[in-house]
Design a protein around this motif. Sequence first.
Motif, PDB file in Angstrom:
ATOM      1  N   GLU A 128       2.404   1.726  -3.394  1.00 21.00           N
ATOM      2  CA  GLU A 128       1.411   2.243  -4.353  1.00 21.00           C
ATOM      3  C   GLU A 128       1.191   3.732  -4.166  1.00 21.00           C
ATOM      4  OE1 GLU A 128      -2.059  -0.069  -3.668  1.00 21.00           O
ATOM      5  OE2 GLU A 128      -1.275  -1.900  -4.635  1.00 21.00           O
ATOM      6  N   GLN A 129       1.151   4.182  -2.931  1.00 24.43           N
ATOM      7  CA  GLN A 129       0.974   5.620  -2.658  1.00 24.43           C
ATOM      8  C   GLN A 129       2.186   6.424  -3.153  1.00 24.43           C
ATOM      9  OE1 GLN A 129      -1.630   7.281  -1.350  1.00 24.43           O
ATOM     10  NE2 GLN A 129      -2.846   5.400  -1.167  1.00 24.43           N
ATOM     11  N   ASP A 130       3.390   5.861  -2.961  1.00 24.62           N
ATOM     12  CA  ASP A 130       4.600   6.552  -3.413  1.00 24.62           C
ATOM     13  C   ASP A 130       4.644   6.680  -4.924  1.00 24.62           C
ATOM     14  OD1 ASP A 130       5.438   6.847  -0.824  1.00 24.62           O
ATOM     15  OD2 ASP A 130       6.774   5.100  -0.849  1.00 24.62           O
ATOM     16  N   ARG A 163       2.199   7.105  -6.881  1.00 23.86           N
ATOM     17  CA  ARG A 163       1.276   8.154  -7.328  1.00 23.86           C
ATOM     18  C   ARG A 163       1.876   9.549  -7.142  1.00 23.86           C
ATOM     19  NH1 ARG A 163      -4.398   5.985  -4.555  1.00 23.86           N
ATOM     20  NH2 ARG A 163      -4.484   4.000  -5.667  1.00 23.86           N
ATOM     21  N   LYS A 202       0.829  -1.205   0.000  1.00 24.52           N
ATOM     22  CA  LYS A 202       0.000   0.000   0.000  1.00 24.52           C
ATOM     23  C   LYS A 202       0.864   1.256   0.000  1.00 24.52           C
ATOM     24  CE  LYS A 202      -3.872   2.325   0.470  1.00 24.52           C
ATOM     25  NZ  LYS A 202      -4.905   2.345  -0.611  1.00 24.52           N
TER      26      LYS A 202
END
Length: 249
Positions: free
Chosen positions: A245-247, A249, A242
């Motif tokens: 995935e945030q990084d 973006r 998770k």
Amino acid sequence: MSRCEKAIEITIRSKESLRMLIQKYSFKSREEEIYFFKEIKPQFLSKFIYYNAIYNIETKKPYGGYRILKKYYNNELSKIKRYFDFNLDFYRYYRTGSTYLDYKYFVRGQFDIKLALESYFIECDPSFCTSHDFKVAEIISNNMVQDYLIEKINYKINKKNRRTNLPRLFWAESKTSLVELIYALHTHKAFGNVDLKVIAKTFEKNFNIELGDYYHTFMELKNRKICKTKFINSLQDSLIRKIDEQDER
């Protein structure tokens, strides 16, 4: 208390029916006899001991507010802890699933004076008693009484929580996964110096799940050959995924 009175009557009749049944029955092997006196009979006895204990606790409780009752219930919890401390050797034997002394503990006529016999044993029906079947029933009963007392102590907190409008959460993973998590939190002292049983009961109530004998589940975790912390590892993997995935973006 009226429920306890009725339950006590029922358990006494049930125990007597069981005794009459065993008097007419011949065990096919020593293993069958051990199984009966270690697993079956204590289930009957423990219900009598439990309801009798709850009846005595509730009829003797003092009048007063939450603090007085909390002190009273905590004192009853201390009595149970003293019982377990006094019978620690046999408690460990039973909880770890040991069997090497079963032929002495749970076979009629095989009592050993060196194995800490209780005084009531002298008055037991030798055709329906072994030296330690009653002690197993006491352990089962004390665990249930302990749960009852913890629930009483936490009643005020639970009552406050019920006033909120938050949805009820349900545990969607396996019981084994939850036991793994609970032991990890307890070992890490995530809730401070709180007893493992309190943490387990809190999870059971809040997530609508019955863990059963979570100590035996933990023993199964210890015996895993590939990965002893499979669920915790999967939590770590999910969180890292998770974050990654945030990084991105």
